[in-house]
Design a protein around this motif. Structure first.
Motif, PDB file in Angstrom:
ATOM      1  N   UNK A 152     -47.707  30.856 -36.363  1.00 17.92           N
ATOM      2  CA  UNK A 152     -46.627  31.192 -35.502  1.00 17.92           C
ATOM      3  C   UNK A 152     -45.502  30.381 -35.965  1.00 17.92           C
ATOM      4  N   UNK A 153     -44.349  31.033 -36.799  1.00 15.80           N
ATOM      5  CA  UNK A 153     -43.100  30.341 -37.109  1.00 15.80           C
ATOM      6  C   UNK A 153     -42.106  30.323 -36.436  1.00 15.80           C
ATOM      7  N   UNK A 154     -41.105  29.742 -36.733  1.00 17.48           N
ATOM      8  CA  UNK A 154     -39.583  29.823 -36.167  1.00 17.48           C
ATOM      9  C   UNK A 154     -39.378  31.127 -36.050  1.00 17.48           C
ATOM     10  N   UNK A 231     -46.114  25.717 -27.406  1.00 16.85           N
ATOM     11  CA  UNK A 231     -46.960  26.681 -27.906  1.00 16.85           C
ATOM     12  C   UNK A 231     -48.000  26.093 -28.602  1.00 16.85           C
ATOM     13  N   UNK A 232     -47.594  25.317 -29.398  1.00 19.72           N
ATOM     14  CA  UNK A 232     -48.440  24.344 -30.415  1.00 19.72           C
ATOM     15  C   UNK A 232     -49.127  23.321 -29.640  1.00 19.72           C
ATOM     16  N   UNK A 233     -48.518  22.646 -28.783  1.00 24.56           N
ATOM     17  CA  UNK A 233     -48.905  21.603 -27.808  1.00 24.56           C
ATOM     18  C   UNK A 233     -50.199  22.214 -27.119  1.00 24.56           C
ATOM     19  N   UNK A 234     -49.972  23.420 -26.363  1.00 24.26           N
ATOM     20  CA  UNK A 234     -50.963  23.930 -25.882  1.00 24.26           C
ATOM     21  C   UNK A 234     -52.080  24.391 -26.653  1.00 24.26           C
ATOM     22  N   UNK A 235     -51.899  24.930 -27.780  1.00 26.00           N
ATOM     23  CA  UNK A 235     -53.095  25.435 -28.784  1.00 26.00           C
ATOM     24  C   UNK A 235     -53.853  24.179 -28.776  1.00 26.00           C
ATOM     25  N   UNK A 236     -53.130  22.960 -29.291  1.00 25.45           N
ATOM     26  CA  UNK A 236     -53.873  21.743 -29.704  1.00 25.45           C
ATOM     27  C   UNK A 236     -54.916  21.622 -28.504  1.00 25.45           C
ATOM     28  N   UNK A 237     -54.386  21.304 -27.341  1.00 27.70           N
ATOM     29  CA  UNK A 237     -55.228  20.994 -26.495  1.00 27.70           C
ATOM     30  C   UNK A 237     -56.565  21.942 -26.181  1.00 27.70           C
ATOM     31  N   UNK A 238     -56.182  23.458 -26.158  1.00 24.37           N
ATOM     32  CA  UNK A 238     -57.109  24.242 -25.899  1.00 24.37           C
ATOM     33  C   UNK A 238     -58.128  24.566 -27.021  1.00 24.37           C
ATOM     34  N   UNK A 239     -57.890  23.863 -28.104  1.00 23.91           N
ATOM     35  CA  UNK A 239     -58.809  23.925 -29.220  1.00 23.91           C
ATOM     36  C   UNK A 239     -60.037  22.770 -29.142  1.00 23.91           C
ATOM     37  N   UNK A 240     -59.920  22.032 -28.118  1.00 28.62           N
ATOM     38  CA  UNK A 240     -61.089  20.997 -27.799  1.00 28.62           C
ATOM     39  C   UNK A 240     -62.094  21.794 -27.191  1.00 28.62           C
ATOM     40  N   UNK A 241     -63.130  21.321 -27.413  1.00 28.43           N
ATOM     41  CA  UNK A 241     -64.393  21.816 -26.582  1.00 28.43           C
ATOM     42  C   UNK A 241     -64.394  21.688 -25.186  1.00 28.43           C
ATOM     43  N   UNK A 242     -64.021  20.680 -24.784  1.00 30.65           N
ATOM     44  CA  UNK A 242     -63.999  20.245 -23.459  1.00 30.65           C
ATOM     45  C   UNK A 242     -62.778  21.042 -22.405  1.00 30.65           C
ATOM     46  N   UNK A 243     -61.891  21.781 -23.172  1.00 34.36           N
ATOM     47  CA  UNK A 243     -60.640  22.090 -22.346  1.00 34.36           C
ATOM     48  C   UNK A 243     -61.218  23.615 -21.848  1.00 34.36           C
ATOM     49  N   UNK A 244     -60.665  23.933 -20.768  1.00 37.67           N
ATOM     50  CA  UNK A 244     -61.149  25.253 -20.019  1.00 37.67           C
ATOM     51  C   UNK A 244     -59.814  26.039 -19.616  1.00 37.67           C
ATOM     52  N   UNK A 245     -58.545  25.575 -20.029  1.00 33.76           N
ATOM     53  CA  UNK A 245     -57.648  26.609 -19.608  1.00 33.76           C
ATOM     54  C   UNK A 245     -56.410  26.421 -20.943  1.00 33.76           C
ATOM     55  N   UNK A 246     -55.424  27.327 -20.917  1.00 32.64           N
ATOM     56  CA  UNK A 246     -54.345  27.261 -21.700  1.00 32.64           C
ATOM     57  C   UNK A 246     -53.242  27.758 -21.297  1.00 32.64           C
ATOM     58  N   UNK A 247     -52.208  27.009 -21.454  1.00 30.80           N
ATOM     59  CA  UNK A 247     -50.776  27.367 -20.897  1.00 30.80           C
ATOM     60  C   UNK A 247     -49.843  27.857 -21.727  1.00 30.80           C
TER      61      UNK A 247
END
Length: 463
Positions: A152-154, A231-247
């Motif tokens: 996703x770009x500017x 959006x990048x920050x949320x995708x970073x967190x959501x890509x971990x195995x232990x994460x269960x949600x994305x905002x």
């Protein structure tokens, strides 16, 4: 027509910090990881393990995706499925509320955020979003697909949401409870008791209210860059195995997928859409389509992607309304408060109309907030921070001779093993025989696009 892209440069790491008042749309890290997954992660991170010699299914060379052992893609490949992500989006609430009263709408216009009033997708698609999250990697800030890197770009944010992508970043400090209560009383005109009751709720960072203290000044922020940072920050967190949600503002992610992958979604376009509106507002989704569609069918679909399944220039018919801006090719760090992410257009040159070559490895560089702001605000004077002009694509999605082989070495282009013990697959050989050139609309645009040798661009694949 090709989209005009100027110049590329350095890569920078993600540096995330938290502020007071964690929000509802921040992914929740859980500890209920399957014991087998935890065991595998510990083994993979040990000396002499996959972390050094590669992983089944890829990457063969783990020097780029250094945290792959903890990535959800690794868990899925080894048979350890995680629950479908919970989607937490305040954009849906905006869409359900509808347009504000005229007096309030005028205030929203002053902030530069008014386009969001008309471009929120009401029904999310958790299966589709989960499938793409599984392909996101924080080291590159791109989605890894069988056709290479995409991001996703500017320019996507500008075209989809019509938010300003140039302007200032905002600095703010973490707040104490007393400071939070004071801000809520001042800005929302609630009582101290009501404010204190809300400080234990999980909605939005109260500290963000500081950005709206002066609505005139609020209109000078680079809100499009803010959307990309979040959006990048949320995708970073959501890509971990232990994460269960994305905002985050999931309309941005979902509509980006719709625009670039016409064959993967189950949505329809809005017949009432007018080209002057944000591009995201043309997409409609229905619960009848979305209900019950899990990530597994999407995974298989994405594993089968070829370059002709990608819409490389989805905004060609929108350029008369929203032209390409030079700042869209900025390479470096963006921030909002203490949250910092890197944008790396060198990794996605095909999205800018240029032949993709092997990009440099991500470089770990720690910059102060002042340096980040200075490079962003004065990027025209920093040629090292703008995408360098390369060879134009003669065919859409064109890559250099060695790019795809390199990509298949450092990535995991496929999510699903074809058989037990499946090893990394090799890059596919190009095949143009069955491809039919699509009609490329010839439209007036708000910039002077680069020309290929024929003045037109057709689709194809070259490795």
């Amino acid at each position: 027509m090709a989209e005009d892209v100027p110049q590329v440069t350095e890569d920078f790491p993600h540096m995330a910090n938290d502020v007071a008042q964690r929000s509802e749309d921040v992914p929740q890290m859980t500890t209920d990881v399957d014991a087998n997954v935890a065991k595998d992660l510990g083994r993979d991170g040990a000396e002499g393990s996959h972390a050094d010699e590669g992983f089944p299914g890829g990457p063969r060379d783990p020097s780029v995706l250094t945290s792959f052992a903890e990535h959800v893609a690794h868990a899925i490949w080894t048979g350890h499925e995680r629950p479908e992500l919970k989607l937490v989006s305040h954009g849906r609430k905006v869409a359900l509320i509808g347009r504000p009263v005229p007096a309030i709408e005028g205030l929203v216009v002053a902030t530069g955020l008014s386009p969001l009033i008309e471009c929120s997708v009401v029904t999310d698609d958790p299966g589709l979003i989960s499938a793409f999250v599984e392909r996101w990697h924080r080291e590159t800030n791109t989605f890894h697909l069988p056709v290479g890197d995409l991001a996703i770009t500017l320019d996507d944010v500008s075209s989809l949401l019509h938010l300003p992508i140039s302007g200032a970043f905002h600095s703010f400090e973490a707040l104490s409870v007393d400071e939070v209560v004071f801000l809520l009383m001042e800005f929302l005109e609630v009582s101290g008791e009501e404010a204190r009751a809300e400080t234990s709720a999980t909605n939005v960072h109260v500290v963000h209210l500081e950005a709206f203290r002066d609505l005139g000044q609020s209109g000078g922020y680079a809100w499009g860059a803010v959307a990309l940072v979040h959006m990048y920050d949320q995708l970073d967190e959501a890509s971990w195995t232990t994460t269960r949600q994305i905002g985050g503002y999931l309309t941005l992610l979902q509509c980006w997928i719709y625009e670039h992958f016409l064959s993967v979604h189950q949505c329809v376009t809005d017949d009432a859409y007018e080209e002057t509106s944000p591009h995201a507002s043309r997409w409609l989704t229905t619960k009848a389509h979305m209900k019950g569609i899990t990530g597994a069918p999407y995974r298989a679909h994405c594993d089968a992607f070829t370059v002709t399944d990608v819409c490389w220039f989805p905004y060609s018919d929108h350029r008369g309304v929203r032209g390409f801006e030079l700042i869209s090719s900025f390479q470096g760090q963006l921030r909002w408060g203490p949250t910092v992410v890197a944008v790396r257009p060198k990794r996605v040159l095909c999205q800018f109309g240029y032949i993709q070559s092997i990009p440099p490895s991500p470089v770990s560089v720690s910059l102060s907030y002042d340096d980040i702001d200075d490079r962003w605000m004065h990027f025209m004077h920093f040629s090292d921070h703008v995408v360098a002009v390369g060879d134009l694509c003669v065919v859409l999605g064109q890559v250099s001779a060695d790019y795809m082989n390199w990509f298949f070495q450092i990535s995991h282009p496929f999510m699903i093993p074809t058989q037990a013990g499946d090893q990394p697959r090799h890059a596919p050989a190009p095949d143009h025989e069955d491809y039919m050139q699509p009609d490329i609309p010839q439209v007036s645009v708000a910039f002077d696009p680069p020309l290929t040798c024929s003045g037109k661009i057709v689709c194809g694949f070259n490795v």
